[in-house]
Design a protein around this motif. Sequence first.
Motif, short mmCIF file in Angstrom:
data_model
loop_
_atom_site.label_atom_id
_atom_site.label_comp_id
_atom_site.label_asym_id
_atom_site.label_seq_id
_atom_site.Cartn_x
_atom_site.Cartn_y
_atom_site.Cartn_z
N ALA A 93 -9.65 9.10 63.31
CA ALA A 93 -9.41 10.16 62.25
C ALA A 93 -7.88 10.34 62.09
CB ALA A 93 -10.17 11.45 62.51
N SER A 94 -7.17 10.09 63.01
CA SER A 94 -5.83 10.35 63.08
C SER A 94 -4.96 9.11 62.88
CB SER A 94 -5.38 10.80 64.51
OG SER A 94 -5.23 9.86 65.43
N GLN A 95 -5.65 8.13 62.45
CA GLN A 95 -4.98 6.95 62.21
C GLN A 95 -5.36 6.17 60.83
OE1 GLN A 95 -2.53 5.43 64.32
NE2 GLN A 95 -2.89 7.49 65.47
N PRO A 96 -5.17 6.69 59.59
CA PRO A 96 -5.83 6.29 58.24
C PRO A 96 -5.14 4.97 58.25
CG PRO A 96 -3.95 7.97 58.10
CD PRO A 96 -4.23 8.09 59.39
N ASP A 97 -4.35 4.56 58.49
CA ASP A 97 -3.53 3.22 58.36
C ASP A 97 -3.76 2.41 59.80
OD1 ASP A 97 -2.63 1.04 56.97
OD2 ASP A 97 -0.48 1.82 57.15
N MET A 98 -4.82 2.50 60.23
CA MET A 98 -5.06 1.75 61.76
C MET A 98 -4.40 0.45 61.71
SD MET A 98 -8.59 1.44 63.72
CE MET A 98 -9.11 2.97 63.81
N ASP A 99 -3.65 0.49 62.92
CA ASP A 99 -3.08 -0.84 63.37
C ASP A 99 -4.24 -1.62 64.03
OD1 ASP A 99 -1.95 -3.42 64.29
OD2 ASP A 99 -0.22 -1.99 64.81
N VAL A 100 -5.15 -2.54 63.33
CA VAL A 100 -6.30 -3.21 63.85
C VAL A 100 -5.81 -4.40 64.85
CG1 VAL A 100 -8.07 -4.62 62.98
CG2 VAL A 100 -7.52 -2.85 61.63
N ALA A 101 -4.68 -5.03 64.67
CA ALA A 101 -4.37 -5.96 65.34
C ALA A 101 -3.90 -5.29 66.87
CB ALA A 101 -3.21 -6.82 65.08
N ILE B 126 -3.08 0.11 53.67
CA ILE B 126 -3.78 1.22 53.65
C ILE B 126 -5.08 1.32 52.75
CG2 ILE B 126 -2.41 2.95 52.66
CD1 ILE B 126 -3.26 5.05 54.72
N TYR B 127 -4.77 0.90 51.65
CA TYR B 127 -5.76 1.02 50.52
C TYR B 127 -7.08 -0.03 50.79
CZ TYR B 127 -2.12 3.49 48.35
OH TYR B 127 -1.20 4.27 48.22
N TYR B 128 -6.82 -0.93 51.64
CA TYR B 128 -8.07 -1.83 52.03
C TYR B 128 -8.68 -1.48 53.57
CZ TYR B 128 -5.80 -5.35 49.25
OH TYR B 128 -5.17 -6.04 48.19
N LYS B 129 -8.47 -0.23 53.86
CA LYS B 129 -8.75 0.28 55.16
C LYS B 129 -9.87 1.62 54.99
CE LYS B 129 -4.89 -1.22 57.83
NZ LYS B 129 -3.75 -1.05 58.49
N ALA B 130 -10.51 1.74 53.88
CA ALA B 130 -11.33 2.81 53.83
C ALA B 130 -12.68 2.64 54.59
CB ALA B 130 -11.88 3.14 52.32
N GLY B 131 -13.25 1.46 54.65
CA GLY B 131 -14.31 1.28 55.35
C GLY B 131 -14.03 1.30 56.85
#
Length: 300
Positions: free
Chosen positions: A170-178, A203-208
């Motif tokens: 929840a604290s990482q809306p633009d989560m660094d997936v890598a 960030i706009y691609y990461k809602a899911g």
Amino acid sequence: MIADVKRTPDERFANLPGYAFAPHYVDTLAGYEGLRVHYIDEGAKDAARTFLCLHGQPSWSYLYRKMIPVFAASGARVVAPDWLGFGRSDKPVDDAVYTFNFHRNMMLALIRHLDLTNITLVVQDWGGLLGLTLPVDMPERFSRLMVMNTTLAVGASPGPGFDAWKAFAASQPDMDVAALMKRASPNLSDAEAAAYSAPYPDIYYKAGVRRFPQLVMVKPDMEGADISRRAAAWWRTDWQGKSFMAVGAADPVLGPPVMELLRQQIRGCPEALVIADGGHFVQEWGDIIAPAALKAFGDI
């Protein structure tokens, strides 16, 4: 109709290590018209058996790159979809679009669209939270189960490890997936870790990706909890098929204790194959697990 939807450019998926699978798409699923769903579809379409491989969060079908060729080489068809919001599937921008039933009903529609039968259900993480509820509504299509590092969410938290993960996510809306994948699976190369983030340019691609942890049914009245309780009862009393379980022992959230509880809920499930140094994304040890599963099922 969902107005604001992102579609990851194809060039983001070029030359990913270990991932040379042709993409397949459908944008006519009932109730999801106009939303493009991606799936890998390897092996003969008329094969006697189908492996349906369902990923979780924040991964995508890249997760199964080491298992898909093994399953296909056994003579089976292998289908590995991307949930909407993930991988090469379309990505609605509004977090609120993503609900348990939004995801579950899409997968039910895809299975019907492809008319998959004699399915070996292969699940991990949210692939299991959602996938383990699917046979309740179409039991005639499923014959075997391969389950890894997941659970059924029936209205209580899986434990403090999950609570910490939910708060972190929840604290990482633009989560660094890598970076997250690299921490969870230190055996990944930098290029492989980067491949996991390929679907998400910003960030706009990461809602899911953001939404899944918040959807876990930690209260009994949350959406999906009721069907999950029905599924738990079905696996315990009605399931007649063969099962195989593999567990990444280094998973701090859905590791051996949680998986042993799940194993006891699955009628006839044998002792798990434990990957001692495997983490949450235990498919990264898929070159060990997939042949072991085929041997246990009697396919090789």
